[in-house]
Design a protein around this motif. Structure first.
Motif, mmCIF file in Angstrom:
data_model
loop_
_atom_site.group_PDB
_atom_site.id
_atom_site.type_symbol
_atom_site.label_atom_id
_atom_site.label_comp_id
_atom_site.label_asym_id
_atom_site.label_seq_id
_atom_site.Cartn_x
_atom_site.Cartn_y
_atom_site.Cartn_z
ATOM 1 N N UNK A 146 0.803 -1.212 0.000
ATOM 2 C CA UNK A 146 0.000 0.000 0.000
ATOM 3 C C UNK A 146 0.835 1.261 0.000
ATOM 4 N N UNK A 147 0.335 2.234 0.728
ATOM 5 C CA UNK A 147 0.949 3.555 0.788
ATOM 6 C C UNK A 147 1.004 4.004 2.239
ATOM 7 N N UNK A 148 2.129 4.590 2.616
ATOM 8 C CA UNK A 148 2.249 5.176 3.958
ATOM 9 C C UNK A 148 2.645 6.631 3.800
ATOM 10 N N UNK A 149 2.264 7.440 4.770
ATOM 11 C CA UNK A 149 2.558 8.857 4.624
ATOM 12 C C UNK A 149 2.514 9.620 5.921
ATOM 13 N N UNK A 150 2.777 10.915 5.770
ATOM 14 C CA UNK A 150 2.752 11.842 6.892
ATOM 15 C C UNK A 150 1.988 13.102 6.485
ATOM 16 N N UNK A 151 1.181 13.571 7.383
ATOM 17 C CA UNK A 151 0.494 14.844 7.240
ATOM 18 C C UNK A 151 0.773 15.660 8.509
ATOM 19 N N UNK A 152 0.500 16.939 8.441
ATOM 20 C CA UNK A 152 0.667 17.761 9.637
ATOM 21 C C UNK A 152 -0.435 18.807 9.707
ATOM 22 N N UNK A 165 -1.004 22.490 11.750
ATOM 23 C CA UNK A 165 -0.633 23.558 12.659
ATOM 24 C C UNK A 165 -1.896 24.173 13.258
ATOM 25 N N UNK A 166 -1.752 24.795 14.387
ATOM 26 C CA UNK A 166 -2.889 25.398 15.069
ATOM 27 C C UNK A 166 -3.574 26.413 14.167
ATOM 28 N N UNK A 167 -4.865 26.234 14.001
ATOM 29 C CA UNK A 167 -5.647 27.161 13.200
ATOM 30 C C UNK A 167 -5.539 26.965 11.707
ATOM 31 N N UNK A 168 -4.865 25.898 11.280
ATOM 32 C CA UNK A 168 -4.693 25.654 9.854
ATOM 33 C C UNK A 168 -5.249 24.294 9.483
ATOM 34 N N UNK A 169 -5.430 24.101 8.181
ATOM 35 C CA UNK A 169 -5.925 22.822 7.697
ATOM 36 C C UNK A 169 -4.792 21.787 7.671
ATOM 37 N N UNK A 170 -5.190 20.536 7.666
ATOM 38 C CA UNK A 170 -4.208 19.460 7.582
ATOM 39 C C UNK A 170 -3.474 19.556 6.255
ATOM 40 N N UNK A 191 7.507 24.734 10.522
ATOM 41 C CA UNK A 191 7.277 23.290 10.562
ATOM 42 C C UNK A 191 6.569 22.860 11.838
ATOM 43 N N UNK A 192 6.390 23.787 12.755
ATOM 44 C CA UNK A 192 5.705 23.474 14.002
ATOM 45 C C UNK A 192 4.270 23.033 13.722
ATOM 46 N N UNK A 193 3.931 21.854 14.215
ATOM 47 C CA UNK A 193 2.608 21.287 13.953
ATOM 48 C C UNK A 193 2.491 19.948 14.669
ATOM 49 N N UNK A 243 -2.121 8.758 16.079
ATOM 50 C CA UNK A 243 -2.691 9.713 17.021
ATOM 51 C C UNK A 243 -2.046 11.094 16.940
ATOM 52 N N UNK A 244 -0.937 11.222 16.252
ATOM 53 C CA UNK A 244 -0.269 12.510 16.137
ATOM 54 C C UNK A 244 0.842 12.685 17.152
ATOM 55 N N UNK A 245 1.877 13.368 16.724
ATOM 56 C CA UNK A 245 2.991 13.697 17.613
ATOM 57 C C UNK A 245 3.370 15.155 17.381
ATOM 58 N N UNK A 246 3.554 15.888 18.453
ATOM 59 C CA UNK A 246 3.804 17.315 18.367
ATOM 60 C C UNK A 246 5.258 17.598 18.036
ATOM 61 N N UNK A 247 5.464 18.452 17.048
ATOM 62 C CA UNK A 247 6.790 18.958 16.710
ATOM 63 C C UNK A 247 6.760 20.474 16.895
#
Length: 126
Positions: free
Chosen positions: A31-37, A39-44, A89-91, A118-122
């Protein structure tokens, strides 16, 4: 099926972090694996994706040349190496996966991914 993202933290601008996403419950070798992010107040936002069959990759324009997605099939884990980090890049970074193949042009769409971590904060300090 569970995706466990880890590796986030606080880093200074110009620094590096490596995120990991460990999958359990099924394999994504075809399949496919990926990353999204998000940021506060912004879309994914799309960050990176890897199509397991063939190894084709895609990156968001804002991270191209700085971030690298990779995998360890034996561990059912994929990674996001982030270099030259910037404050923008903070998100919260989310890993995502789908067990089946899709065309390259569809890799950037979050709608194409069935499973999410679940997400991890950077946080990048300037």
């Amino acid at each position: 099926v569970q995706l466990q993202a880890s590796g986030g933290g606080l880093v200074q601008a110009g620094g590096s972090l490596r995120l990991s996403c460990a999958a359990s419950g099924r394999s994504f070798d075809r399949g496919v694996v990926g990353w999204f992010r998000q940021a506060t107040g912004k879309e994914r936002e799309f960050v990176a994706a890897l199509r397991m069959g063939g190894g084709a990759t895609a990156y968001g324009d804002s991270v191209k040349g700085r971030f690298t997605i990779s995998r360890d099939s034996a561990k059912n884990t994929w990674y996001l190496q982030m270099n030259s980090l910037k404050s923008e890049d903070t998100a919260v970074y989310y890993c995502a996966a789908r067990p089946s193949h899709i065309i390259l042009s569809a890799l950037r769409s979050s709608d194409q991914y069935e499973y999410w971590g679940q997400g991890t904060q950077v946080t990048v300090s300037s």
